[in-house]
Write a protein that holds these residues in place. Structure first.
Motif, PDB file in Angstrom:
ATOM      1  N   LYS A  70     -13.793  21.712  34.161  1.00  0.00           N
ATOM      2  CA  LYS A  70     -13.192  21.894  32.835  1.00  0.00           C
ATOM      3  C   LYS A  70     -13.787  23.215  32.506  1.00  0.00           C
ATOM      4  N   THR A  71     -15.125  23.479  32.457  1.00  0.00           N
ATOM      5  CA  THR A  71     -15.808  24.543  32.264  1.00  0.00           C
ATOM      6  C   THR A  71     -15.275  25.896  32.777  1.00  0.00           C
ATOM      7  N   ASN A  72     -15.086  25.875  34.111  1.00  0.00           N
ATOM      8  CA  ASN A  72     -14.605  27.070  34.666  1.00  0.00           C
ATOM      9  C   ASN A  72     -13.048  27.312  34.519  1.00  0.00           C
ATOM     10  N   LEU A 132     -23.539  19.490  27.079  1.00  0.00           N
ATOM     11  CA  LEU A 132     -23.968  20.843  27.367  1.00  0.00           C
ATOM     12  C   LEU A 132     -23.023  21.072  28.483  1.00  0.00           C
ATOM     13  N   ALA A 133     -23.007  22.583  28.743  1.00  0.00           N
ATOM     14  CA  ALA A 133     -22.139  23.043  29.965  1.00  0.00           C
ATOM     15  C   ALA A 133     -22.838  23.579  30.866  1.00  0.00           C
ATOM     16  N   ILE A 134     -22.742  23.777  31.967  1.00  0.00           N
ATOM     17  CA  ILE A 134     -23.278  24.351  33.085  1.00  0.00           C
ATOM     18  C   ILE A 134     -22.495  25.566  33.548  1.00  0.00           C
ATOM     19  N   MET A 135     -23.058  26.735  33.434  1.00  0.00           N
ATOM     20  CA  MET A 135     -22.404  28.093  34.125  1.00  0.00           C
ATOM     21  C   MET A 135     -22.645  28.091  35.484  1.00  0.00           C
ATOM     22  N   PRO A 136     -21.642  29.348  36.207  1.00  0.00           N
ATOM     23  CA  PRO A 136     -21.966  29.591  37.588  1.00  0.00           C
ATOM     24  C   PRO A 136     -23.304  30.416  37.459  1.00  0.00           C
ATOM     25  N   PHE A 137     -24.162  30.273  38.326  1.00  0.00           N
ATOM     26  CA  PHE A 137     -25.259  30.754  38.806  1.00  0.00           C
ATOM     27  C   PHE A 137     -24.875  32.274  38.918  1.00  0.00           C
ATOM     28  N   SER A 158     -27.525  27.755  32.323  1.00  0.00           N
ATOM     29  CA  SER A 158     -27.223  28.785  33.170  1.00  0.00           C
ATOM     30  C   SER A 158     -28.424  29.204  34.096  1.00  0.00           C
ATOM     31  N   GLY A 159     -28.307  30.002  34.953  1.00  0.00           N
ATOM     32  CA  GLY A 159     -29.389  30.286  35.951  1.00  0.00           C
ATOM     33  C   GLY A 159     -28.884  31.455  36.749  1.00  0.00           C
ATOM     34  N   ASN A 160     -29.937  31.877  37.623  1.00  0.00           N
ATOM     35  CA  ASN A 160     -29.889  32.932  38.462  1.00  0.00           C
ATOM     36  C   ASN A 160     -30.728  32.601  39.670  1.00  0.00           C
ATOM     37  N   ALA A 161     -30.429  33.410  40.840  1.00  0.00           N
ATOM     38  CA  ALA A 161     -31.168  33.222  42.006  1.00  0.00           C
ATOM     39  C   ALA A 161     -31.141  34.817  42.717  1.00  0.00           C
ATOM     40  N   TYR A 184     -21.824  31.628  46.202  1.00  0.00           N
ATOM     41  CA  TYR A 184     -22.994  30.793  46.065  1.00  0.00           C
ATOM     42  C   TYR A 184     -23.155  30.661  44.621  1.00  0.00           C
ATOM     43  N   GLY A 185     -22.663  31.049  43.855  1.00  0.00           N
ATOM     44  CA  GLY A 185     -23.038  31.160  42.164  1.00  0.00           C
ATOM     45  C   GLY A 185     -22.262  29.850  41.914  1.00  0.00           C
ATOM     46  N   TYR A 186     -21.251  29.817  42.326  1.00  0.00           N
ATOM     47  CA  TYR A 186     -20.283  28.573  41.843  1.00  0.00           C
ATOM     48  C   TYR A 186     -20.662  27.437  42.768  1.00  0.00           C
ATOM     49  N   GLY A 187     -21.364  27.527  43.858  1.00  0.00           N
ATOM     50  CA  GLY A 187     -21.730  26.555  44.578  1.00  0.00           C
ATOM     51  C   GLY A 187     -22.906  25.687  44.029  1.00  0.00           C
ATOM     52  N   MET A 188     -23.880  26.640  43.584  1.00  0.00           N
ATOM     53  CA  MET A 188     -25.028  26.193  42.851  1.00  0.00           C
ATOM     54  C   MET A 188     -24.780  25.757  41.642  1.00  0.00           C
ATOM     55  N   GLN A 189     -23.615  25.991  40.517  1.00  0.00           N
ATOM     56  CA  GLN A 189     -23.260  25.324  39.374  1.00  0.00           C
ATOM     57  C   GLN A 189     -22.834  23.893  39.804  1.00  0.00           C
ATOM     58  N   ASN A 190     -22.186  23.591  41.207  1.00  0.00           N
ATOM     59  CA  ASN A 190     -21.687  22.295  41.372  1.00  0.00           C
ATOM     60  C   ASN A 190     -22.975  21.545  41.850  1.00  0.00           C
ATOM     61  N   ASP A 191     -23.832  22.146  42.406  1.00  0.00           N
ATOM     62  CA  ASP A 191     -24.879  21.487  42.756  1.00  0.00           C
ATOM     63  C   ASP A 191     -25.856  20.963  41.649  1.00  0.00           C
ATOM     64  N   VAL A 192     -26.001  21.679  40.599  1.00  0.00           N
ATOM     65  CA  VAL A 192     -26.764  21.360  39.535  1.00  0.00           C
ATOM     66  C   VAL A 192     -26.065  20.265  38.695  1.00  0.00           C
TER      67      VAL A 192
END
Length: 213
Positions: free
Chosen positions: A99-101, A39-44, A133-136, A69-77
């Motif tokens: 790699k994803t980015n 799985l890949a994790i997207m920037p929020f 993926s996600g949103n805030a 903030y979106g990229y930060g949450m991506q890294n946190d997750v």
């Protein structure tokens, strides 16, 4: 343009009162996920709502902050998933977010493009079986007295502030939504972006569909 940053100590209120989560899972997911390996994790996708921007803060600064903030949450997750993987708790692995980015950038897909790009196309670009993926959406009423000092937003989160977050999983073949976890938090105690990410993951991980039984 000078970037606008929220202080890590001032951003979110997460000693939180939280509403019960809302969870969706597609009927076919139990079968579909058997074929998922990576799985890949997207920037929020982050939105910071305010009634009025403080003096000295531009819309461009807010956009920069939302993206960071979106990229930060991506890294946190991603970090959270790595810690769980080290305990052998998942049946899948996660693509390195660097790699994803990089792959998204090579394909010409920017942070803003992610809102419109199909999950099917993103999975193809990344070579993964599904994407997380996600949103805030952060609600912060700003008073007229709020101001920017030393690159930080100065202001207090009131009791009506809230953070609505969600984390989703889309599969690769048709890009269909397979799983969604909504989480709402509110409060008035300052905390960090990592606190929001950890609160979301701590709660959603209990229902995360790739956990080994």
């Amino acid at each position: 343009m000078k970037k606008f940053y929220f202080s890590a100590a001032l951003v979110l209120c997460l000693s939180l009162n939280s509403c019960g989560p809302q969870i969706y899972q597609a009927a076919s997911f139990s079968q579909v996920k058997q074929n998922h390996k990576v799985l890949a994790i997207m920037p929020f996708d982050v939105t910071i709502e305010s009634r009025k921007l403080p003096k000295g803060v531009t819309a461009e600064m807010m956009q920069d902050q939302q993206r960071d903030y979106g990229y930060g949450m991506q890294n946190d997750v991603y970090g959270y998933f790595l810690r769980e993987m080290s305990k052998n708790r998942y049946s899948v692995s996660f693509q390195d977010v660097a790699k994803t980015n990089a792959l998204l950038s090579e394909a010409g897909i920017t942070y803003d493009d992610l809102k419109l790009a199909s999950k099917e196309k993103i999975c193809q670009i990344l070579g993964v079986d599904a994407v997380v993926s996600g949103n805030a959406v952060m609600s912060k009423p700003m008073s007229d007295g709020a101001a920017v000092a030393v690159g930080l937003l100065v202001g207090a989160w009131g009791p009506t502030n809230s953070v609505n977050t969600s984390i989703t999983i889309h599969e690769a073949q048709a890009g269909d939504l397979m799983w969604k976890y909504d989480y709402e938090a509110s409060g008035s105690v300052f905390s960090s972006r990592q606190s929001l990410s950890n609160a979301l993951m701590k709660n959603s991980s209990k229902k995360f569909p790739y956990k080994k039984s």
